[in-house]
Enzyme design. Structure first.
Site, PDB file in Angstrom:
ATOM      1  N   ASP A   7      -4.997  -6.616  36.845  1.00  0.00           N
ATOM      2  CA  ASP A   7      -5.474  -6.940  35.504  1.00  0.00           C
ATOM      3  C   ASP A   7      -6.817  -6.269  35.291  1.00  0.00           C
ATOM      4  OD1 ASP A   7      -5.187  -8.407  32.971  1.00  0.00           O
ATOM      5  OD2 ASP A   7      -6.968  -9.474  33.646  1.00  0.00           O
ATOM      6  N   GLU A   9     -10.383  -5.959  32.404  1.00  0.00           N
ATOM      7  CA  GLU A   9     -11.115  -6.375  31.206  1.00  0.00           C
ATOM      8  C   GLU A   9     -11.830  -5.147  30.657  1.00  0.00           C
ATOM      9  OE1 GLU A   9     -10.622  -9.203  29.885  1.00  0.00           O
ATOM     10  OE2 GLU A   9      -9.640 -10.169  31.594  1.00  0.00           O
ATOM     11  N   GLU A  52     -16.865  -9.253  19.957  1.00  0.00           N
ATOM     12  CA  GLU A  52     -15.483  -9.726  20.067  1.00  0.00           C
ATOM     13  C   GLU A  52     -15.002  -9.695  21.527  1.00  0.00           C
ATOM     14  OE1 GLU A  52     -16.548  -7.318  18.168  1.00  0.00           O
ATOM     15  OE2 GLU A  52     -16.271  -7.986  16.089  1.00  0.00           O
ATOM     16  N   HIS A  57     -14.215 -12.284  27.540  1.00  0.00           N
ATOM     17  CA  HIS A  57     -14.432 -12.303  29.000  1.00  0.00           C
ATOM     18  C   HIS A  57     -15.832 -12.728  29.425  1.00  0.00           C
ATOM     19  CE1 HIS A  57     -16.343  -8.472  28.170  1.00  0.00           C
ATOM     20  NE2 HIS A  57     -15.184  -7.881  27.896  1.00  0.00           N
ATOM     21  N   HIS A 149     -11.282 -15.025  30.095  1.00  0.00           N
ATOM     22  CA  HIS A 149     -10.463 -14.057  30.820  1.00  0.00           C
ATOM     23  C   HIS A 149     -11.286 -13.460  31.955  1.00  0.00           C
ATOM     24  CE1 HIS A 149      -7.168 -13.175  27.644  1.00  0.00           C
ATOM     25  NE2 HIS A 149      -7.692 -14.386  27.439  1.00  0.00           N
ATOM     26  N   ASP A 154      -7.051 -13.772  36.570  1.00  0.00           N
ATOM     27  CA  ASP A 154      -5.802 -13.540  35.843  1.00  0.00           C
ATOM     28  C   ASP A 154      -4.755 -12.888  36.739  1.00  0.00           C
ATOM     29  OD1 ASP A 154      -6.986 -14.669  33.687  1.00  0.00           O
ATOM     30  OD2 ASP A 154      -7.008 -12.878  32.426  1.00  0.00           O
TER      31      ASP A 154
END
Length: 235
Positions: A7, A9, A52, A57, A149, A154
């Site tokens: 995963d 970010e 945003e 995260h 997140h 994750d």
């Protein structure tokens, strides 16, 4: 069989428009069982952090400022994932960012096989919501730690979801047992079954001679003489 649950970010939704990676998390599976090995790194994106993305995260410009740039961690990342299958939720998003970063660092794109758990979940649960949170709820997986997140967290949660998608814990247990047998077979093998040590003879030498003379007098009627050289092991 080695697989990597992965995963990332980012600073936003589009690598083509200048968004960058800020975190990579990977979890290693062997025969669908987590080994405890993982790869995790925060990355300095060399740009600002949109509000945003920060709300998703929680990784700020200040936090990331002293972290390594992607080019500085590219080799360690490539070494960890190797050529093994990647398990990714919404794979085109993460693969797009990873390949953009690799190319910017002067490296080749990833050629690994990829399993997209979004597509897998849609096949198994047509019409249902297939977000990571929705799948956790469906399979009873605890994701209470996921207030924000995070790439490594994750990945750990996705590993549990992936296991359920491919058949549940029974599959993992069966494959784990198979792997253990395979490893044992490749190393030290269990000792072969051996014949038991025969009991010592209870007849004296004169008794053995007398018995042999008695049998000789019987001629062909001594049927067992035909099998006296036969060596049979009953298991």
């Amino acid at each position: 069989m080695r697989e990597i649950v992965l995963d990332t970010e980012t600073t936003g939704l589009s690598a083509a428009n200048g968004d960058r990676l800020v975190e990579i998390g990977c979890v290693e599976l062997i025969n669908h069982v987590p080994t405890g090995r993982h790869y995790h790194v925060y990355i300095n994106p060399e740009r600002d952090m949109p509000e945003e993305a920060f709300r998703v995260h929680g990784l700020s410009e200040d936090f990331l400022r002293d972290k390594p740039k992607f080019a500085e961690v590219a080799q360690a990342f490539a070494d960890f994932v190797g050529e093994d299958t990647l398990i990714i939720h919404n794979a085109p998003f993460d693969m797009g960012f990873l390949n953009a970063e690799l190319e910017a660092a002067g490296r080749g794109r990833l050629a690994n096989e990829v399993i997209d758990t979004v597509m897998l979940a849609r096949k198994i649960h047509p019409g249902a919501r297939v977000s990571l949170d929705a799948l956790c709820k469906h399979y009873g997986i605890d994701n209470s730690r996921r207030s924000l997140h995070g790439a490594l967290l994750d990945s750990e949660i996705l590993a549990e979801v992936y296991l359920e998608l491919i058949g549940g814990r029974q599959v993992a247990l069966a494959l784990s047992a198979e792997a253990e047998t395979s490893i044992r077979g490749a190393g030290t093998r269990p000792p072969a079954r051996q014949r038991p040590t025969p009991l010592p003879a209870r007849l004296t030498a004169p008794e053995k001679l007398a018995h042999a003379a008695f049998i000789a007098q019987m001629g062909d009627s001594a049927v067992w003489l035909k099998y006296e050289t036969l060596d049979v092991e009953v298991e």
